[in-house]
Design a protein around this motif. Structure first.
Motif, mmCIF file in Angstrom:
data_model
loop_
_atom_site.group_PDB
_atom_site.id
_atom_site.type_symbol
_atom_site.label_atom_id
_atom_site.label_comp_id
_atom_site.label_asym_id
_atom_site.label_seq_id
_atom_site.Cartn_x
_atom_site.Cartn_y
_atom_site.Cartn_z
ATOM 1 N N ASP A 173 -3.834 -9.635 -12.918
ATOM 2 C CA ASP A 173 -3.628 -8.288 -12.391
ATOM 3 C C ASP A 173 -3.931 -8.235 -10.898
ATOM 4 N N PHE A 174 -5.088 -8.765 -10.502
ATOM 5 C CA PHE A 174 -5.465 -8.697 -9.090
ATOM 6 C C PHE A 174 -4.602 -9.627 -8.239
ATOM 7 N N ALA A 175 -4.178 -10.763 -8.801
ATOM 8 C CA ALA A 175 -3.280 -11.650 -8.048
ATOM 9 C C ALA A 175 -1.961 -10.946 -7.747
ATOM 10 N N VAL A 176 -1.411 -10.237 -8.741
ATOM 11 C CA VAL A 176 -0.158 -9.509 -8.532
ATOM 12 C C VAL A 176 -0.352 -8.384 -7.520
ATOM 13 N N LEU A 177 -1.456 -7.655 -7.619
ATOM 14 C CA LEU A 177 -1.693 -6.541 -6.696
ATOM 15 C C LEU A 177 -1.861 -7.028 -5.264
ATOM 16 N N VAL A 178 -2.586 -8.138 -5.077
ATOM 17 C CA VAL A 178 -2.763 -8.681 -3.728
ATOM 18 C C VAL A 178 -1.425 -9.162 -3.178
ATOM 19 N N ALA A 179 -0.664 -9.898 -3.995
ATOM 20 C CA ALA A 179 0.641 -10.394 -3.541
ATOM 21 C C ALA A 179 1.587 -9.242 -3.218
ATOM 22 N N ALA A 180 1.581 -8.202 -4.055
ATOM 23 C CA ALA A 180 2.449 -7.047 -3.807
ATOM 24 C C ALA A 180 2.055 -6.332 -2.522
ATOM 25 N N SER A 181 0.753 -6.198 -2.267
ATOM 26 C CA SER A 181 0.288 -5.529 -1.042
ATOM 27 C C SER A 181 0.687 -6.315 0.193
ATOM 28 N N VAL A 182 0.504 -7.637 0.153
ATOM 29 C CA VAL A 182 0.873 -8.471 1.305
ATOM 30 C C VAL A 182 2.381 -8.398 1.554
ATOM 31 N N ALA A 183 3.169 -8.504 0.479
ATOM 32 C CA ALA A 183 4.620 -8.414 0.623
ATOM 33 C C ALA A 183 5.040 -7.038 1.147
ATOM 34 N N GLY A 184 4.372 -5.986 0.659
ATOM 35 C CA GLY A 184 4.688 -4.637 1.130
ATOM 36 C C GLY A 184 4.382 -4.454 2.603
ATOM 37 N N ILE A 185 3.243 -4.975 3.069
ATOM 38 C CA ILE A 185 2.886 -4.875 4.484
ATOM 39 C C ILE A 185 3.895 -5.633 5.339
ATOM 40 N N ALA A 186 4.302 -6.822 4.883
ATOM 41 C CA ALA A 186 5.277 -7.608 5.637
ATOM 42 C C ALA A 186 6.619 -6.884 5.722
ATOM 43 N N ALA A 187 7.090 -6.331 4.606
ATOM 44 C CA ALA A 187 8.381 -5.636 4.607
ATOM 45 C C ALA A 187 8.337 -4.383 5.473
ATOM 46 N N ALA A 188 7.267 -3.590 5.335
ATOM 47 C CA ALA A 188 7.168 -2.362 6.129
ATOM 48 C C ALA A 188 7.039 -2.679 7.616
ATOM 49 N N SER A 189 6.319 -3.751 7.971
ATOM 50 C CA SER A 189 6.187 -4.135 9.381
ATOM 51 C C SER A 189 7.540 -4.538 9.967
ATOM 52 N N ALA A 190 8.353 -5.236 9.162
ATOM 53 C CA ALA A 190 9.665 -5.666 9.638
ATOM 54 C C ALA A 190 10.606 -4.486 9.846
ATOM 55 N N LEU A 191 10.452 -3.438 9.049
ATOM 56 C CA LEU A 191 11.357 -2.279 9.133
ATOM 57 C C LEU A 191 10.831 -1.184 10.054
ATOM 58 N N LEU A 192 9.604 -1.338 10.554
ATOM 59 C CA LEU A 192 8.999 -0.271 11.362
ATOM 60 C C LEU A 192 9.787 -0.029 12.641
ATOM 61 N N GLY A 193 10.334 -1.091 13.243
ATOM 62 C CA GLY A 193 11.052 -0.928 14.495
ATOM 63 C C GLY A 193 12.287 -0.042 14.371
ATOM 64 N N ARG A 194 12.908 0.017 13.196
ATOM 65 C CA ARG A 194 14.090 0.844 13.009
ATOM 66 C C ARG A 194 13.756 2.326 13.171
ATOM 67 N N LEU A 195 12.527 2.698 12.834
ATOM 68 C CA LEU A 195 12.148 4.101 12.934
ATOM 69 C C LEU A 195 12.014 4.551 14.391
ATOM 70 N N ALA A 196 11.683 3.610 15.257
ATOM 71 C CA ALA A 196 11.426 3.982 16.659
ATOM 72 C C ALA A 196 12.672 3.929 17.537
ATOM 73 N N ARG A 197 13.803 3.501 16.997
ATOM 74 C CA ARG A 197 15.009 3.385 17.809
ATOM 75 C C ARG A 197 15.602 4.748 18.107
#
Length: 287
Positions: A263-287
């Motif tokens: 359970d905790f392995a999945v939650l940690v992996a999901a959080s890391v993946a979510g942070i990476a995806a949101a960081s990659a898409l953040l620049g689109r909001l500022a254009r």
């Protein structure tokens, strides 16, 4: 032996204390480097987000209404009719961890609306031109959402205790509950920010958020065991991070059989993946 401080030379004038303090103001401090930079900026962003609660605390009270209704109405009713097999656990006890996860998800899943508001107000552009990495901005917002959800979880736990739910009060297990709530909320807030980076408008994000929250909730083990689901829904439940969060909360709070390491392995992996995806898409909001 250490040398004594050199005596002032004859004719020399020692600068006054005020001038020495002025030099400290004119000389910039050495920049913080190394591994401490990212955690410090994540914490700073998290504190900034939590400051908003001081201006509007009604959010905490109004969001407590829905989980209270789930526990009092749905939980009490299905406990009486015994319609859902829970392995001998009273249904309201079985339901309480699911409602904790649900209330945390509902707080986090609309977090992207806030970042779109910050974009419209010009705040996001100012944040992006600072030296703070985008991952630190996202992680700070994600864990701030987790801490807000943790406050909500405390309210649900208190309500559940008043209703007679048999929960553990072991400090280590409660710490594990806090970690599970924060990690799950971090993932769902990053999911919301990622969607915001794709759709770019509050109206679209609100529609998508409403469209995915209930399917995520019902396609998890929050209300009923996975074993009673049809086969296709069991498959969906196995890739739903909410199921792993509920399983961890249920095992920690009630002591029921669970898979905490997974359970905790999945939650940690999901959080890391979510942070990476949101960081990659953040620049689109500022254009």
């Amino acid at each position: 032996m250490s040398e004594a401080p050199a005596a002032p030379q004859p004719g020399s004038v020692e600068p006054p204390a005020a001038a020495r303090h002025l030099d400290l103001l004119l000389i910039p401090p050495r920049p913080r480097t190394g591994w401490r930079v990212l955690p410090a900026r994540v914490v700073a962003m998290c504190v900034v987000e939590l400051q908003k609660l001081r201006h509007d605390r009604t959010e905490l009270y109004t969001r407590a209404v829905q989980p209270a209704l789930w526990l009092v109405v749905f939980g009490e009713t299905f406990t009486r009719i015994k319609a859902i097999p829970t392995g001998g656990t009273p249904y309201i006890d079985y339901l309480a961890p699911g409602i904790i996860a649900q209330s945390a998800m509902f707080i986090a899943i609309f977090y992207g609306i806030m970042i779109i508001w910050e974009r419209d107000a010009g705040i996001l552009t100012k944040l992006l031109v600072t030296p703070t990495p985008r991952s630190a901005l996202i992680a700070g917002k994600a864990f701030a959402a987790g801490l807000k959800a943790l406050l909500q979880a405390v309210v649900v736990i208190v309500i559940a205790a008043l209703l007679g739910v048999a929960m553990t009060w072991n400090p280590l297990r409660l710490l594990g509950v806090a970690v599970a709530v924060v990690l799950g909320s971090a993932f769902f807030s990053c999911l919301s920010i990622s969607i915001a980076g794709i759709v770019l408008t509050r109206d679209r994000l609100m529609g998508i958020g409403q469209a995915i929250t209930m399917p995520l909730f019902f396609a998890s083990n929050a209300l009923y065991p996975v074993a009673v689901m049809p086969g296709w829904l069991q498959t969906v439940s196995r890739v739903n991070p909410l199921s792993y969060q509920v399983d961890a909360l249920r095992g920690l709070l009630l002591g029921t059989p669970s898979h905490l390491a997974l359970d905790f392995a999945v939650l940690v992996a999901a959080s890391v993946a979510g942070i990476a995806a949101a960081s990659a898409l953040l620049g689109r909001l500022a254009r």
